[in-house]
Design a protein around this motif. Structure first.
Motif, PDB file in Angstrom:
ATOM      1  N   LEU A 429       0.795  -1.185   0.021  1.00 23.02           N
ATOM      2  CA  LEU A 429      -0.029   0.007  -0.175  1.00 23.02           C
ATOM      3  C   LEU A 429       0.869   1.176  -0.091  1.00 23.02           C
ATOM      4  N   PHE A 430       2.118   1.158   0.350  1.00 18.02           N
ATOM      5  CA  PHE A 430       2.880   2.545   0.566  1.00 18.02           C
ATOM      6  C   PHE A 430       4.234   2.372  -0.057  1.00 18.02           C
ATOM      7  N   TYR A 431       4.772   1.256  -0.313  1.00 16.87           N
ATOM      8  CA  TYR A 431       6.140   1.391  -0.899  1.00 16.87           C
ATOM      9  C   TYR A 431       6.204   1.842  -2.401  1.00 16.87           C
ATOM     10  N   SER A 432       7.330   2.727  -2.399  1.00 19.40           N
ATOM     11  CA  SER A 432       7.178   3.253  -3.890  1.00 19.40           C
ATOM     12  C   SER A 432       7.281   2.102  -4.958  1.00 19.40           C
ATOM     13  N   SER A 434       5.697  -0.404  -5.211  1.00 18.55           N
ATOM     14  CA  SER A 434       4.360  -0.792  -5.762  1.00 18.55           C
ATOM     15  C   SER A 434       3.574   0.123  -6.244  1.00 18.55           C
ATOM     16  N   ASN A 440       0.008   0.157  -4.557  1.00 15.12           N
ATOM     17  CA  ASN A 440       0.138   1.555  -4.102  1.00 15.12           C
ATOM     18  C   ASN A 440      -0.558   2.625  -5.007  1.00 15.12           C
ATOM     19  N   TYR A 444       1.934   6.745  -3.650  1.00 14.30           N
ATOM     20  CA  TYR A 444       2.535   7.645  -2.569  1.00 14.30           C
ATOM     21  C   TYR A 444       3.935   7.119  -2.296  1.00 14.30           C
ATOM     22  N   SER A 483       5.157  -5.380  -4.609  1.00 14.19           N
ATOM     23  CA  SER A 483       4.195  -6.031  -3.922  1.00 14.19           C
ATOM     24  C   SER A 483       4.128  -7.603  -4.339  1.00 14.19           C
TER      25      SER A 483
END
Length: 489
Positions: A429-432, A434, A440, A444, A483
């Motif tokens: 959900l947050f890793y660049s 992904s 993501n 973000y 991901s």
């Protein structure tokens, strides 16, 4: 949550029958349900919930999860890490005396063959990403190598895995349905007739009607108490509830709209615990007004989450305090959230330069009744602070495709854990790495960088002036994927 509008961590309620017709039907039989027909009974094709659940009935992996998500031994009664201390080597020791349902003994060779079968380019339509941390796995899956160097058989009862990099959660990946062990050679009709080592033996499958299993009397973990397990295909939640009340189902998930009635009429039959699920709205950090963090903060302050939990979810939910559900290590339920403050939201929007209000589009799918109602509530509440929301309704695949391409301002979704670890919420959900297909959908990034700006400040990159574009890290970790299987962009 700069990239997300955190709404609720859903708490599901399961009603379990004690006695009644469902417990007596067919001797001592249990009756479960699925909302649609499984795709397959083949672990290598375990890509949806019904298939995954049916696989776990008939098959085992080297490890397993208990009801609280804790990792336990399964076909491997223990495992050790490499002596060199590099964190890249695991040795799993098989439980002695285990046999498949057809009488074939479990061996280390069967474990290796099962992993290769999942990774094989000939296996079409599966999701082998849990095995990608193994050295050579991705190259083999892509057809660039003839073997997987990171899986080694140690006699009949030991299997060693060498990873491309240290990954402490790797034993959890081996508890996922796709990593289940099948006989070697595998039966040609495994997709329709499961042959595993699990607690339930496959008996019959009447597609779109039911699946029938019988208990495995020689199961290594102890035979099930029930003689049979019938899994009925019942798409409608209210129909399932009626079938349970008529004694024809042993367990159901109570529909959200029925929560108050069930709590009042059947409290002794209810079991409630937090689900590994978060409901959220992804705010596209690189699109229109949402590029400004003040606008994103305003949206969070303008939505009355407790009211949504009470009206849409029947009080079955808790306010999210970040992306990690409270049942997992790493969650901090004491952290302060944004709080409902419309006045502060209006001030933030004005400070961002949008005194005339903001126009955004919120993508939803009509197939999920609760999420659709949440979207309507958000639309109404944001209108009170000058944010005009257009609801865009599409089917689920079109909705997610728009989010993956960065074409959606806002998209309402829910995220179910693939495995019980905080990593499965933070990484996708947050890793660049992904971005988009990896999960993501907010696009973000924690450390934005400026490619072409007159100044190199972070604020310039978050809300660039005309002609100033931002670049974000696009490195891929964990074997070049984002991901756990979404292609790195």
């Amino acid at each position: 949550m700069r990239g997300l509008l955190g709404l609720a961590l859903a708490v599901f309620t399961a009603a379990t029958a004690c006695g009644g017709k469902s417990a007596r039907a067919g001797g001592r039989g249990l009756t479960y349900y699925e909302s649609y027909d499984p795709r397959s009974l083949d672990p290598a094709l375990s890509t949806d919930v019904p298939t995954g659940e049916m696989v776990t009935l008939a098959f085992d992996g080297l490890t397993q999860f208990d009801a609280d998500g804790r990792l336990l031994p399964a076909l491997a009664d223990r495992w050790t890490t490499g002596r060199d201390g590099n964190g890249r080597e695991y040795v799993f020791h098989l439980r002695p005396g285990v046999k498949f349902h057809d009488g074939t003994p479990l061996t280390a060779a069967a474990v290796r063959a099962s992993m290769l079968r999942v990774l094989s380019p000939a296996t079409k339509g599966g999701r082998p990403w849990p095995l990608y941390p193994i050295a050579g796995a991705e190259a083999y899956a892509a057809g660039r190598a003839g073997d997987v160097s990171g899986i080694t058989v140690l006699g009949d009862s030991g299997v060693a895995f060498t990873l491309t990099e240290p990954l402490a959660i790797f034993p959890k990946f081996l508890a996922m349905p796709v990593a289940s062990v099948v006989p070697a050679p595998s039966p040609t009709d495994l997709a329709q007739r499961a042959v595993g080592t699990g607690p339930w033996r496959f008996v019959a499958w009447q597609h779109d009607d039911y699946l029938l299993f019988a208990r495995n009397p020689s199961y290594w973990g102890g035979a099930p108490a029930s003689d049979t397990l019938r899994v009925r295909i019942i798409p409608e939640p209210l129909t399932r509830a009626a079938e349970f009340e008529a004694g024809r189902l042993s367990v159901i998930e109570v529909p959200f709209g029925e929560t108050a009635r069930w709590r009042g009429e059947r409290p002794a039959q209810l079991v409630e615990k937090p689900a590994l699920r978060v409901v959220y709205v992804a705010l596209n950090n690189r699109r229109g007004p949402l590029r400004d963090p003040r606008v994103r903060q305003a949206l969070n302050r303008a939505v009355n989450v407790p009211e949504i939990l009470a009206t849409v979810y029947g009080g079955r939910g808790v306010l999210a305090r970040g992306a990690i559900p409270p049942g997992l290590a790493g969650s901090d339920t004491t952290r302060r959230g944004y709080g409902y403050d419309p006045a502060a939201a209006r001030a933030l929007i004005a400070d961002a330069g949008y005194s005339g209000g903001v126009d955004v589009r919120l993508w939803r799918t009509g197939t999920n009744v609760e999420l659709s109602r949440v979207a309507q509530a958000i639309q109404a509440q944001l209108a009170g602070v000058g944010v005009r929301v257009e609801l865009v309704e599409r089917d689920a695949s079109s909705q997610r495709e728009a989010a993956r391409k960065g074409e959606a301002d806002m998209v309402i979704l829910d995220w179910w854990a693939d495995y019980p670890d905080a990593d499965n919420f933070l990484y996708p959900l947050f890793y660049s790495g992904s971005f988009g297909p990896g999960g993501n959908y907010a696009l973000y990034a924690t450390i934005p960088r400026v490619r072409r700006c007159t100044t190199a400040s972070t604020s310039e990159c978050i809300a660039p002036r005309p002609g100033c574009t931002c670049g974000f890290p696009r490195t891929c970790g964990r074997g070049g994927r984002s991901s756990r299987g979404g292609m790195c962009r």
